[in-house]
Design a protein around this motif. Structure first.
Motif, PDB file in Angstrom:
ATOM      1  N   GLY A   1      13.452  -0.935 -30.214  1.00 21.14           N
ATOM      2  CA  GLY A   1      12.450  -0.193 -29.450  1.00 21.14           C
ATOM      3  C   GLY A   1      12.371  -0.644 -28.003  1.00 21.14           C
ATOM      4  N   LYS A   2      11.658   0.154 -27.203  1.00 22.39           N
ATOM      5  CA  LYS A   2      11.465  -0.167 -25.797  1.00 22.39           C
ATOM      6  C   LYS A   2      10.061   0.257 -25.363  1.00 22.39           C
ATOM      7  CE  LYS A   2      16.345   0.439 -24.480  1.00 22.39           C
ATOM      8  NZ  LYS A   2      17.297   1.140 -23.587  1.00 22.39           N
ATOM      9  N   THR A   3       9.486  -0.520 -24.446  1.00 18.43           N
ATOM     10  CA  THR A   3       8.224  -0.147 -23.806  1.00 18.43           C
ATOM     11  C   THR A   3       8.380  -0.309 -22.298  1.00 18.43           C
ATOM     12  OG1 THR A   3       7.241  -2.368 -23.836  1.00 18.43           O
ATOM     13  CG2 THR A   3       6.923  -0.996 -25.799  1.00 18.43           C
ATOM     14  N   GLN A   4       7.502   0.351 -21.562  1.00 19.75           N
ATOM     15  CA  GLN A   4       7.527   0.229 -20.100  1.00 19.75           C
ATOM     16  C   GLN A   4       6.118   0.402 -19.553  1.00 19.75           C
ATOM     17  OE1 GLN A   4      10.883   1.868 -17.948  1.00 19.75           O
ATOM     18  NE2 GLN A   4       9.518   2.698 -16.366  1.00 19.75           N
ATOM     19  N   SER A   5       5.799  -0.414 -18.553  1.00 21.92           N
ATOM     20  CA  SER A   5       4.503  -0.346 -17.884  1.00 21.92           C
ATOM     21  C   SER A   5       4.736  -0.274 -16.380  1.00 21.92           C
ATOM     22  CB  SER A   5       3.654  -1.569 -18.230  1.00 21.92           C
ATOM     23  OG  SER A   5       2.425  -1.553 -17.526  1.00 21.92           O
ATOM     24  N   ASP A   6       4.208   0.771 -15.746  1.00 16.45           N
ATOM     25  CA  ASP A   6       4.332   0.948 -14.294  1.00 16.45           C
ATOM     26  C   ASP A   6       2.936   0.961 -13.682  1.00 16.45           C
ATOM     27  OD1 ASP A   6       7.186   1.374 -14.390  1.00 16.45           O
ATOM     28  OD2 ASP A   6       6.738   3.342 -15.219  1.00 16.45           O
ATOM     29  N   GLY A   7       2.818   0.447 -12.463  1.00 14.18           N
ATOM     30  CA  GLY A   7       1.500   0.467 -11.857  1.00 14.18           C
ATOM     31  C   GLY A   7       1.467   0.085 -10.402  1.00 14.18           C
ATOM     32  N   VAL A   8       0.292   0.304  -9.814  1.00 18.11           N
ATOM     33  CA  VAL A   8       0.010  -0.019  -8.414  1.00 18.11           C
ATOM     34  C   VAL A   8      -1.372  -0.656  -8.349  1.00 18.11           C
ATOM     35  CG1 VAL A   8      -0.344   0.895  -6.089  1.00 18.11           C
ATOM     36  CG2 VAL A   8       1.418   1.888  -7.550  1.00 18.11           C
ATOM     37  N   GLU A   9      -1.532  -1.659  -7.488  1.00 11.52           N
ATOM     38  CA  GLU A   9      -2.826  -2.322  -7.301  1.00 11.52           C
ATOM     39  C   GLU A   9      -3.105  -2.507  -5.817  1.00 11.52           C
ATOM     40  OE1 GLU A   9      -2.169  -5.030 -11.346  1.00 11.52           O
ATOM     41  OE2 GLU A   9      -1.915  -5.901  -9.340  1.00 11.52           O
ATOM     42  N   VAL A  10      -4.368  -2.346  -5.438  1.00 12.90           N
ATOM     43  CA  VAL A  10      -4.802  -2.537  -4.050  1.00 12.90           C
ATOM     44  C   VAL A  10      -6.022  -3.452  -4.051  1.00 12.90           C
ATOM     45  CG1 VAL A  10      -5.577  -1.437  -1.929  1.00 12.90           C
ATOM     46  CG2 VAL A  10      -3.975  -0.226  -3.436  1.00 12.90           C
ATOM     47  N   ASP A  11      -5.976  -4.510  -3.248  1.00 13.22           N
ATOM     48  CA  ASP A  11      -7.095  -5.451  -3.085  1.00 13.22           C
ATOM     49  C   ASP A  11      -7.573  -5.421  -1.647  1.00 13.22           C
ATOM     50  OD1 ASP A  11      -7.308  -6.663  -5.667  1.00 13.22           O
ATOM     51  OD2 ASP A  11      -5.474  -7.768  -5.246  1.00 13.22           O
ATOM     52  N   ILE A  12      -8.891  -5.356  -1.451  1.00 10.84           N
ATOM     53  CA  ILE A  12      -9.471  -5.404  -0.106  1.00 10.84           C
ATOM     54  C   ILE A  12     -10.618  -6.413  -0.114  1.00 10.84           C
ATOM     55  CG2 ILE A  12     -10.603  -4.096   1.732  1.00 10.84           C
ATOM     56  CD1 ILE A  12      -9.373  -1.564   0.530  1.00 10.84           C
ATOM     57  N   THR A  13     -10.602  -7.315   0.857  1.00  9.87           N
ATOM     58  CA  THR A  13     -11.676  -8.287   1.030  1.00  9.87           C
ATOM     59  C   THR A  13     -12.036  -8.330   2.509  1.00  9.87           C
ATOM     60  OG1 THR A  13     -10.789  -9.619  -0.785  1.00  9.87           O
ATOM     61  CG2 THR A  13     -12.414 -10.658   0.641  1.00  9.87           C
ATOM     62  N   ALA A  14     -13.335  -8.344   2.808  1.00  8.04           N
ATOM     63  CA  ALA A  14     -13.726  -8.299   4.216  1.00  8.04           C
ATOM     64  C   ALA A  14     -15.025  -9.053   4.465  1.00  8.04           C
ATOM     65  CB  ALA A  14     -13.890  -6.850   4.675  1.00  8.04           C
ATOM     66  N   THR A  15     -15.076  -9.740   5.577  1.00  8.06           N
ATOM     67  CA  THR A  15     -16.300 -10.295   6.156  1.00  8.06           C
ATOM     68  C   THR A  15     -16.219 -10.007   7.649  1.00  8.06           C
ATOM     69  OG1 THR A  15     -16.357 -12.039   4.498  1.00  8.06           O
ATOM     70  CG2 THR A  15     -17.737 -12.358   6.424  1.00  8.06           C
ATOM     71  N   ILE A  16     -16.432  -8.745   7.995  1.00  8.03           N
ATOM     72  CA  ILE A  16     -16.179  -8.277   9.359  1.00  8.03           C
ATOM     73  C   ILE A  16     -17.266  -8.733  10.322  1.00  8.03           C
ATOM     74  CG2 ILE A  16     -15.897  -6.206  10.784  1.00  8.03           C
ATOM     75  CD1 ILE A  16     -14.684  -4.850   8.329  1.00  8.03           C
ATOM     76  N   VAL A  17     -18.522  -8.738   9.867  1.00  6.74           N
ATOM     77  CA  VAL A  17     -19.615  -9.226  10.695  1.00  6.74           C
ATOM     78  C   VAL A  17     -20.318 -10.348   9.953  1.00  6.74           C
ATOM     79  CG1 VAL A  17     -19.956  -7.010  11.836  1.00  6.74           C
ATOM     80  CG2 VAL A  17     -21.266  -7.534   9.774  1.00  6.74           C
ATOM     81  N   GLU A  18     -20.992 -11.165  10.688  1.00  4.14           N
ATOM     82  CA  GLU A  18     -21.666 -12.318  10.103  1.00  4.14           C
ATOM     83  C   GLU A  18     -22.709 -11.864   9.073  1.00  4.14           C
ATOM     84  OE1 GLU A  18     -24.052 -16.325  11.619  1.00  4.14           O
ATOM     85  OE2 GLU A  18     -23.346 -14.803  13.050  1.00  4.14           O
ATOM     86  N   GLY A  19     -22.608 -12.448   7.878  1.00  2.00           N
ATOM     87  CA  GLY A  19     -23.566 -12.138   6.820  1.00  2.00           C
ATOM     88  C   GLY A  19     -23.123 -11.052   5.870  1.00  2.00           C
ATOM     89  N   LEU A  20     -21.977 -10.398   6.160  1.00  2.65           N
ATOM     90  CA  LEU A  20     -21.522  -9.295   5.318  1.00  2.65           C
ATOM     91  C   LEU A  20     -20.314  -9.733   4.502  1.00  2.65           C
ATOM     92  CD1 LEU A  20     -21.194  -5.577   6.111  1.00  2.65           C
ATOM     93  CD2 LEU A  20     -19.170  -6.776   5.274  1.00  2.65           C
ATOM     94  N   ASN A  21     -20.330  -9.438   3.198  1.00  5.58           N
ATOM     95  CA  ASN A  21     -19.218  -9.711   2.310  1.00  5.58           C
ATOM     96  C   ASN A  21     -18.884  -8.442   1.539  1.00  5.58           C
ATOM     97  OD1 ASN A  21     -18.684 -12.814   2.352  1.00  5.58           O
ATOM     98  ND2 ASN A  21     -20.911 -12.598   2.274  1.00  5.58           N
ATOM     99  N   PHE A  22     -17.603  -8.080   1.552  1.00  6.28           N
ATOM    100  CA  PHE A  22     -17.170  -6.836   0.920  1.00  6.28           C
ATOM    101  C   PHE A  22     -15.883  -7.077   0.152  1.00  6.28           C
ATOM    102  CE2 PHE A  22     -14.494  -2.959   1.232  1.00  6.28           C
ATOM    103  CZ  PHE A  22     -15.283  -2.098   0.480  1.00  6.28           C
ATOM    104  N   ILE A  23     -15.834  -6.616  -1.096  1.00  5.69           N
ATOM    105  CA  ILE A  23     -14.594  -6.627  -1.868  1.00  5.69           C
ATOM    106  C   ILE A  23     -14.436  -5.255  -2.507  1.00  5.69           C
ATOM    107  CG2 ILE A  23     -14.639  -9.105  -2.342  1.00  5.69           C
ATOM    108  CD1 ILE A  23     -15.532  -8.386  -5.214  1.00  5.69           C
ATOM    109  N   ALA A  24     -13.190  -4.831  -2.642  1.00  3.76           N
ATOM    110  CA  ALA A  24     -12.919  -3.544  -3.273  1.00  3.76           C
ATOM    111  C   ALA A  24     -11.503  -3.581  -3.835  1.00  3.76           C
ATOM    112  CB  ALA A  24     -13.062  -2.394  -2.265  1.00  3.76           C
ATOM    113  N   GLY A  25     -11.237  -2.676  -4.750  1.00  4.41           N
ATOM    114  CA  GLY A  25      -9.907  -2.622  -5.327  1.00  4.41           C
ATOM    115  C   GLY A  25      -9.672  -1.332  -6.074  1.00  4.41           C
ATOM    116  N   TYR A  26      -8.403  -1.030  -6.273  1.00  8.61           N
ATOM    117  CA  TYR A  26      -7.998   0.142  -7.053  1.00  8.61           C
ATOM    118  C   TYR A  26      -6.722  -0.210  -7.804  1.00  8.61           C
ATOM    119  CZ  TYR A  26      -5.564   4.418  -8.270  1.00  8.61           C
ATOM    120  OH  TYR A  26      -4.867   5.377  -8.970  1.00  8.61           O
ATOM    121  N   SER A  27      -6.589   0.317  -9.018  1.00 13.76           N
ATOM    122  CA  SER A  27      -5.353   0.105  -9.766  1.00 13.76           C
ATOM    123  C   SER A  27      -5.013   1.342 -10.589  1.00 13.76           C
ATOM    124  CB  SER A  27      -5.486  -1.100 -10.705  1.00 13.76           C
ATOM    125  OG  SER A  27      -6.347  -0.802 -11.796  1.00 13.76           O
ATOM    126  N   TYR A  28      -3.713   1.524 -10.779  1.00 13.06           N
ATOM    127  CA  TYR A  28      -3.185   2.579 -11.654  1.00 13.06           C
ATOM    128  C   TYR A  28      -2.187   1.932 -12.594  1.00 13.06           C
ATOM    129  CZ  TYR A  28      -0.027   6.232 -13.277  1.00 13.06           C
ATOM    130  OH  TYR A  28       0.758   7.032 -14.071  1.00 13.06           O
TER     131      TYR A  28
END
Length: 823
Positions: free
Chosen positions: A649-676
């Motif tokens: 037998g055979k199996t296969q897994s394909d995918g894409v991932e995106v990571d975003i992290t930001a502290t653009i201004v003082e006091g702000l923390n942001f994380i985000a991501g997407y995956s397929y």
């Protein structure tokens, strides 16, 4: 294991004899500098670079703010601090033979300000090494996706369980919560079993659902990590990092309250015992009801640790923790006709007396030895005990509502030993820099499973306790006919697994822009025949499964190109192996392992001086040696024995991932991501009718078939996405006000069982995707802070499904509030 213990003892002996050898050496004595970096409010400042201007030697302050330089000639040196976004400071220090000069830097920034600018300096996600990698290599230099969820996110989101934290890791999704007592995650199409979850670098049990509210961080190394950890599945490895002792007195106490009578006090106290010894004690108690009727939890967690700095080069860290988790097993609302039943979100179909009681205890010792600025040795040894006592009804599924309810009584005890030896070094050959990691590890687990008298007395070959109507809640708990039956322990079955491995990895810097990471591991895994002890006679018998030995090499190779200091482009190959059950028809021996190949490429970017990080990864994982039932025996005759297998037998897994992290201004923390992710079988058994004649029926046949190719694997999620933003007002009349919002998307997925070509499987239960939104608000005044959260504000209704019976509704709209005092 004996060989590994011998190597460890030898290493420790060499370490502690080093000082004696040094005294006998004829080399001239040198001096050293020992220092500390603090913020202007007296707190230690970690990850600040200190440079000796005269020779360009560099050091980095530890978490407690300390740093050191050794083997220095007599003279006066200029030390300079360096941290992006902070004011540079310099001091002169005089070094004398056989003496240690002391120095202290007091930064102009406070500890709060340091936390805010950390993302723009060394703490950029692509720059701060994760302990998961066993060597201080920054993620930007690794040809593999890495994500770290830090203590600030864990605290801001008021996470209680590991699953609460994992929602922030794109590419990792909850697949099921079987019985509500076992979280099951999938990454890149592969289930993350107990072998893939670690605590402080050692395998740990996830049976009691790990406590997350007191963690320092959760590190996730995505894809194959077999090079470093051996027999793990290809999706990811997860490392829970507990908080460490500090040589500064401090701590906090908090009280968390929430919906459905949830009460959770938490404490964290740390400080020095002496000049060389520091401690930390963390603990929590949780008592809570649930949106599910009759479901309750009662948890106690403690985490003591002790750090002993024997010398400037040697320290020992002792860590322990204990989790007592009592939780009502709850298999949700079940299925009727292979579809989610129409019962309400709160409806409880288990028995009123069902229980799941777990006790997990770990003890770990870590020895760190620094030979010089380039070579370090780490030796880790640990032990873990896990006990589970369980009595419950299970598997609520039926075709028409009539359910033959069966009970399960079990008790398991697992004892695991773990040991690791890792040697890391920096060296040059012919002008080429190397970051070398050489290591060995081993662990042994012994699981004792109790066998009880059967509490199910009704029925024929398939026994059950009683019969109820899954569509009629009034029939679930009738005192007159459903009481907890008595059971007697009859047997204890002992199963042992031995693992051992050795590996070498080298990060080669060909130039400032081109790097190569190469490594290989050899893993040995042995599963002896089980031993069954019959308590009444005290006789021991052997199980029917044969001795199994798996051996495999796991290579890894990656190319890294860094055209800019802020950009890293990579491509890599790695593999891992999975063990298989059954007998190989070709060799008449136990099946060997399947070798799973992973190909990955990505780009890691830091923008705006590290204030914004964006990483993109694409991967393909292929298993061309998937074990399936053999169609024919060795003599060429048709095979109907599912235990006889071959690699067809055979199996296969394909995918894409995106990571975003930001502290653009003082006091702000942001994380985000997407995956397929798209995980499926690409080659399985054809639909085949095999003659299986018997004396009574000479024309009898058996139909075998594989899973339909291309169908998404049950439990895996097509798309996931997450975003979380928290902002703390830094100035003005609203200073200390914190506002936050989080969104989590779980895409379409399949419950039930994958469809086979014969059409005889129960079939797929399709589940649509859903999004939940959380809102948070809080305020900090001096040492006090309060933070509130409303989760799932839209009151979204959806389900996690394990196969076709554990159908658990997600939590409805709830609130949680944490009041904290820091000292």
């Amino acid at each position: 294991m004996k060989y590994l213990y011998a190597v460890t003892v030898l290493c420790i002996t060499l370490i502690f004899s080093q000082s004696v050898v040094a005294q006998l050496a004829s080399a001239p004595a040198r001096g050293s500098i020992k220092g500390k970096v603090r913020s202007n409010d007296g707190k230690p400042a970690s990850y600040v670079s200190i440079i000796i201007v005269e020779n360009n030697r560099k050091a980095l302050s530890d978490e407690d703010g300390t740093f050191s330089f050794n083997n220095l000639k007599n003279g006066t040196y200029t030390l300079r601090t360096s941290f992006v976004g902070l004011q540079v400071q310099s001091q002169k220090v005089t070094v004398t033979e056989n003496e240690t000069a002391s120095v202290e830097f007091i930064l102009s920034e406070s500890s709060a300000q340091l936390d805010e600018v950390a993302i723009s300096g060394y703490k950029s996600p692509n720059q701060k090494p994760a302990t998961l990698g066993k060597i201080a290599i920054a993620p930007r230099d690794l040809p593999q996706a890495v994500q770290v969820i830090g203590t600030q996110i864990i605290a801001d989101q008021q996470a209680n369980r590991l699953g609460d934290v994992m929602k922030n890791v794109n590419g990792v999704a909850m697949g099921a919560n079987r019985g509500s007592v076992g979280e099951n995650f999938y990454a890149r199409g592969y289930s993350l079993g107990a072998n893939n979850v670690f605590k402080n670098g050692a395998r740990t049990s996830i049976g009691g659902i790990p406590e997350a509210s007191t963690l320092e961080s959760v590190e996730v190394l995505k894809g194959s990590a077999a090079l470093l950890y051996g027999g793990v599945t290809g999706g990811a490895v997860v490392n829970m990092v507990t908080k460490k002792p500090k040589f500064e007195s401090g701590g906090e106490v908090s009280m968390r309250v929430g919906s459905y009578d949830m009460y959770k006090p938490i404490f964290d106290v740390y400080g020095p015992v002496s000049e060389n010894i520091a401690y930390r004690m963390i603990g929590s108690y949780e008592k809570a009801g649930s949106y599910r009727d009759h479901v309750q939890s009662d948890r106690i967690y403690v985490n003591p640790s002790l750090l002993y700095k024997i010398s400037e080069k040697t320290d020992i860290l002792i860590q322990a923790d204990y989790l007592k988790s009592d939780f009502t097993p709850d298999f949700g609302i079940g299925t009727v006709g292979n579809a989610i039943s129409p019962l309400g979100r709160n409806t409880f179909v288990n028995t009123a007396w069902a229980y799941n009681k777990t006790n997990t205890g770990t003890l770990q010792a870590v020895l760190n030895q620094k030979f010089n600025d380039n070579w370090k040795l780490n030796v880790t040894a640990g032990v873990q005990s896990y006990i589970r006592d369980y009595f419950s009804s299970e598997r609520p599924f039926t075709t028409d509502g009539s359910w033959n309810r069966a009970l399960t009584r079990s008790k398991t005890r697992e004892l695991t030993y773990n040991e690791q030896v890792n040697l890391t070094g920096n060296l040059k050959t012919f002008g080429i820099s190397h970051q070398l990691l050489i290591g060995a590890d081993g662990d042994q687990s012994k699981i004792i499973t109790g066998g009880f008298t059967n509490p199910n007395l009704l029925g024929g070959s398939t026994k059950y306790y009683d019969q109820v109507n899954l569509l009629d809640p009034a029939s679930f708990n009738i005192p007159s006919n459903f009481i907890k039956p008595e059971t007697t322990l009859l047997t204890n079955t002992e199963a042992i697994v031995y693992r051992f491995g050795g590996f070498a990895q080298d990060l080669i810097s060909l130039t400032d822009k081109f790097k190569v990471l190469a490594g290989i591991r050899w893993t040995f895994q042995k599963t002896p025949v089980t031993t069954i002890n019959t308590l009444a006679t005290q006789q021991e018998t052997k199980g029917t499964t044969a001795l199994k030995i798996d051996k495999a090499f796991s290579p890894k190779f990656g190319l890294i190109y860094q055209p800019l200091k802020s950009t890293s482009i990579y491509a890599s190959y790695a593999n891992n192996f999975t063990s298989n059950s059954g007998i190989d028809i070709a060799t008449n021996a136990p099946m060997g392992p399947s070798i799973i190949d992973q190909y990955e490429a990505g780009i890691k970017n830091d923008f705006m001086d590290g204030k914004l990080s964006v990483n993109v990864t694409a991967y393909q994982i292929r298993n061309d040696r998937f074990a399936q039932q053999a169609l024919f025996k060795a003599d060429g005759s048709a095979n109907a024995d599912a235990n006889l297998k071959e690699f067809t037998g055979k199996t296969q897994s394909d995918g894409v991932e995106v990571d975003i992290t930001a502290t653009i201004v003082e006091g702000l923390n942001f994380i985000a991501g997407y995956s397929y992710n798209y995980m499926r079988y690409t080659e399985t058994l054809p639909l085949t009718v095999i003659p299986t004649p018997t004396p009574a029926n000479p024309n009898a046949t058996t139909t075998v078939s594989g899973i339909v190719e291309g169908e998404r694997l049950v439990g895996t999620t097509k798309n996931t996405a997450n975003a979380s933003l928290f902002y703390t007002v830094q100035n003005g009349g609203l200073k200390g006000l914190k506002l936050g919002a989080s969104a989590f998307y779980t895409g379409d997925r399949n419950g039930g069982r994958n469809t086979n070509k014969a059409g005889s499987s129960s079939g797929i239960i399709p589940v649509k995707g859903f999004t939940t939104f959380d809102l948070s608000a809080g305020y900090t005044y001096k040492r006090f802070s309060i933070l509130g959260k409303i989760s799932n504000i839209s009151n979204e209704l959806n389900y996690f499904i394990h196969e076709n019976y554990s159908v658990n509704p997600i939590a409805p709209r709830q609130f949680a509030t944490t009041l904290t005092y820091k000292f």
